[in-house]
Design a protein around this motif. Structure first.
Motif, mmCIF file in Angstrom:
data_model
loop_
_atom_site.group_PDB
_atom_site.id
_atom_site.type_symbol
_atom_site.label_atom_id
_atom_site.label_comp_id
_atom_site.label_asym_id
_atom_site.label_seq_id
_atom_site.Cartn_x
_atom_site.Cartn_y
_atom_site.Cartn_z
ATOM 1 N N PHE A 36 0.880 -1.216 0.033
ATOM 2 C CA PHE A 36 -0.034 0.219 -0.064
ATOM 3 C C PHE A 36 0.968 1.255 0.296
ATOM 4 O O PHE A 36 0.538 2.212 -0.802
ATOM 5 C CB PHE A 36 -1.038 0.033 1.280
ATOM 6 C CG PHE A 36 -2.054 -0.973 0.924
ATOM 7 C CD1 PHE A 36 -3.033 -0.861 0.393
ATOM 8 C CD2 PHE A 36 -1.839 -2.294 1.980
ATOM 9 C CE1 PHE A 36 -4.163 -1.947 0.193
ATOM 10 C CE2 PHE A 36 -2.805 -3.048 1.883
ATOM 11 C CZ PHE A 36 -3.964 -3.071 0.979
ATOM 12 N N ASP A 37 1.820 1.141 0.774
ATOM 13 C CA ASP A 37 2.660 2.382 0.968
ATOM 14 C C ASP A 37 4.015 2.646 0.277
ATOM 15 O O ASP A 37 4.673 3.360 0.424
ATOM 16 C CB ASP A 37 2.813 2.853 2.407
ATOM 17 C CG ASP A 37 3.442 1.775 3.296
ATOM 18 O OD1 ASP A 37 3.495 0.698 2.570
ATOM 19 O OD2 ASP A 37 3.843 1.751 4.471
ATOM 20 N N LEU A 38 4.363 1.645 -0.684
ATOM 21 C CA LEU A 38 5.575 1.502 -1.365
ATOM 22 C C LEU A 38 5.550 2.253 -2.402
ATOM 23 O O LEU A 38 4.538 2.106 -3.348
ATOM 24 C CB LEU A 38 5.694 -0.104 -1.841
ATOM 25 C CG LEU A 38 7.150 -0.292 -2.379
ATOM 26 C CD1 LEU A 38 8.299 -0.013 -0.932
ATOM 27 C CD2 LEU A 38 7.273 -1.868 -2.729
ATOM 28 N N ARG A 39 6.621 3.256 -2.788
ATOM 29 C CA ARG A 39 6.675 4.094 -4.028
ATOM 30 C C ARG A 39 7.675 3.952 -4.765
ATOM 31 O O ARG A 39 7.826 4.532 -5.807
ATOM 32 C CB ARG A 39 6.486 5.620 -3.355
ATOM 33 C CG ARG A 39 5.449 6.095 -2.596
ATOM 34 C CD ARG A 39 4.428 6.167 -3.445
ATOM 35 N NE ARG A 39 2.937 6.207 -2.859
ATOM 36 C CZ ARG A 39 2.154 5.290 -3.033
ATOM 37 N NH1 ARG A 39 2.247 4.337 -4.103
ATOM 38 N NH2 ARG A 39 1.036 5.134 -2.622
ATOM 39 N N ASP A 40 8.549 2.754 -4.803
ATOM 40 C CA ASP A 40 9.834 2.332 -5.308
ATOM 41 C C ASP A 40 9.282 1.320 -6.200
ATOM 42 O O ASP A 40 9.160 0.320 -5.499
ATOM 43 C CB ASP A 40 10.976 2.439 -4.579
ATOM 44 C CG ASP A 40 12.242 2.090 -5.520
ATOM 45 O OD1 ASP A 40 12.076 2.096 -6.336
ATOM 46 O OD2 ASP A 40 13.159 1.896 -4.571
ATOM 47 N N PRO A 41 9.322 1.351 -7.606
ATOM 48 C CA PRO A 41 9.109 0.058 -8.343
ATOM 49 C C PRO A 41 10.065 -1.328 -8.037
ATOM 50 O O PRO A 41 9.826 -2.183 -8.194
ATOM 51 C CB PRO A 41 8.931 0.607 -9.689
ATOM 52 C CG PRO A 41 9.642 1.825 -9.603
ATOM 53 C CD PRO A 41 9.445 2.477 -8.231
ATOM 54 N N ALA A 42 11.196 -0.612 -7.646
ATOM 55 C CA ALA A 42 12.439 -1.645 -7.532
ATOM 56 C C ALA A 42 11.981 -2.675 -6.301
ATOM 57 O O ALA A 42 12.272 -3.780 -6.474
ATOM 58 C CB ALA A 42 13.442 -0.871 -7.286
ATOM 59 N N GLY A 43 11.315 -2.164 -5.405
ATOM 60 C CA GLY A 43 10.885 -3.042 -4.117
ATOM 61 C C GLY A 43 9.709 -4.024 -4.769
ATOM 62 O O GLY A 43 9.868 -5.190 -4.321
ATOM 63 N N ILE A 44 8.973 -3.599 -5.615
ATOM 64 C CA ILE A 44 7.837 -4.412 -6.186
ATOM 65 C C ILE A 44 8.536 -5.447 -6.936
ATOM 66 O O ILE A 44 8.310 -6.707 -7.099
ATOM 67 C CB ILE A 44 6.658 -3.636 -6.718
ATOM 68 C CG1 ILE A 44 6.134 -2.805 -5.719
ATOM 69 C CG2 ILE A 44 5.950 -4.619 -7.678
ATOM 70 C CD1 ILE A 44 5.238 -1.601 -6.354
ATOM 71 N N MET A 45 9.452 -4.938 -7.837
ATOM 72 C CA MET A 45 10.208 -5.765 -8.920
ATOM 73 C C MET A 45 10.988 -6.928 -7.639
ATOM 74 O O MET A 45 11.359 -7.924 -8.382
ATOM 75 C CB MET A 45 11.143 -5.098 -9.632
ATOM 76 C CG MET A 45 10.445 -4.559 -10.836
ATOM 77 S SD MET A 45 9.166 -5.700 -11.967
ATOM 78 C CE MET A 45 10.664 -6.749 -12.453
ATOM 79 N N MET A 46 11.553 -6.697 -7.027
ATOM 80 C CA MET A 46 12.118 -7.562 -5.912
ATOM 81 C C MET A 46 11.300 -8.720 -5.622
ATOM 82 O O MET A 46 11.514 -9.711 -5.636
ATOM 83 C CB MET A 46 12.738 -7.019 -4.879
ATOM 84 C CG MET A 46 13.720 -7.708 -3.863
ATOM 85 S SD MET A 46 14.252 -6.887 -2.251
ATOM 86 C CE MET A 46 12.819 -6.570 -1.456
ATOM 87 N N GLU A 47 10.040 -8.266 -5.181
ATOM 88 C CA GLU A 47 9.030 -9.247 -4.817
ATOM 89 C C GLU A 47 8.898 -10.154 -5.920
ATOM 90 O O GLU A 47 8.722 -11.359 -5.819
ATOM 91 C CB GLU A 47 7.779 -8.622 -4.207
ATOM 92 C CG GLU A 47 8.237 -7.645 -2.854
ATOM 93 C CD GLU A 47 8.453 -8.749 -1.805
ATOM 94 O OE1 GLU A 47 7.741 -9.778 -1.503
ATOM 95 O OE2 GLU A 47 9.296 -8.191 -0.872
ATOM 96 N N VAL A 48 8.599 -9.480 -7.159
ATOM 97 C CA VAL A 48 8.382 -10.467 -8.517
ATOM 98 C C VAL A 48 9.672 -11.404 -8.433
ATOM 99 O O VAL A 48 9.304 -12.478 -8.774
ATOM 100 C CB VAL A 48 8.187 -9.445 -9.572
ATOM 101 C CG1 VAL A 48 8.184 -10.130 -10.800
ATOM 102 C CG2 VAL A 48 6.876 -8.666 -9.475
ATOM 103 N N GLN A 49 10.787 -10.909 -8.426
ATOM 104 C CA GLN A 49 11.708 -11.858 -8.610
ATOM 105 C C GLN A 49 11.791 -12.867 -7.554
ATOM 106 O O GLN A 49 12.119 -14.273 -7.731
ATOM 107 C CB GLN A 49 13.093 -11.076 -8.623
ATOM 108 C CG GLN A 49 13.211 -10.222 -9.580
ATOM 109 C CD GLN A 49 13.192 -10.825 -11.137
ATOM 110 O OE1 GLN A 49 13.475 -11.922 -11.497
ATOM 111 N NE2 GLN A 49 13.312 -9.889 -12.150
ATOM 112 N N ASP A 50 11.532 -12.678 -6.206
ATOM 113 C CA ASP A 50 11.411 -13.786 -5.098
ATOM 114 C C ASP A 50 10.298 -14.580 -5.488
ATOM 115 O O ASP A 50 10.594 -15.829 -5.260
ATOM 116 C CB ASP A 50 11.200 -13.037 -3.932
ATOM 117 C CG ASP A 50 12.391 -12.241 -3.606
ATOM 118 O OD1 ASP A 50 13.601 -12.313 -3.927
ATOM 119 O OD2 ASP A 50 12.472 -11.465 -2.547
ATOM 120 N N CYS A 51 9.212 -14.428 -6.088
ATOM 121 C CA CYS A 51 7.999 -14.953 -6.384
ATOM 122 C C CYS A 51 8.634 -16.015 -7.452
ATOM 123 O O CYS A 51 8.300 -17.207 -7.256
ATOM 124 C CB CYS A 51 6.906 -14.281 -6.550
ATOM 125 S SG CYS A 51 5.341 -15.382 -6.558
#
Length: 139
Positions: A56-71
């Motif tokens: 909800f409060d993440l503003r950096d796409p790199a953090g989301i891409m890190m989650e995609v890579q981990d998944c």
């Protein structure tokens, strides 16, 4: 057979750079982003497993891409999608959803026909993936 669900499903798979661009767009619109996965991509299966919590409060796409890579590392042979939700109207409305990972082999679906009363004919889809137990569907 190639599963076509969500945005961009008729295009070739998005690169990580293109996925990042879409995440930037979602964040620019203040949408919450989450990552989901499944081994049963039936069109009516809208409840995929969530990878972690919605961001909800993440503003950096790199953090989301890190989650995609981990998944992807954890579930390399499953479908993974990114979904962006808009909560500006007081409820979570999906605004964007697209697949970011697919199994190497997509078994597809069988169209089943059933004749009933009179001349009525009913159709349903059967996912070949569900012929195997959960966790063994893409091995």
């Amino acid at each position: 057979m190639r599963i076509t669900q969500g945005q961009f499903s008729f295009l070739p798979d998005l690169t990580d750079e293109q996925i990042t661009s879409q995440i930037k767009y979602a964040l620019k619109n203040n949408w919450a982003v989450n990552v989901e996965y499944t081994d049963d991509p039936h069109p009516r299966n809208t409840y995929w497993e969530m990878w972690g919590m919605p961001m909800f409060d993440l503003r950096d796409p790199a953090g989301i891409m890190m989650e995609v890579q981990d998944c992807r590392k954890t579930y390399p042979d499953q479908y993974i999608r990114v979904t962006a939700f808009d909560s500006t109207r007081g409820w979570e409305t999906p605004r964007m959803s697209f697949i970011v990972n697919r199994p190497k082999e997509e078994p597809g679906f069988q169209l089943l026909r059933q004749e009933s009363d009179g001349r009525h004919i009913r159709y349903t889809l059967h996912s070949y993936a569900t012929d195997k137990p959960e966790g063994q569907r893409y091995r």
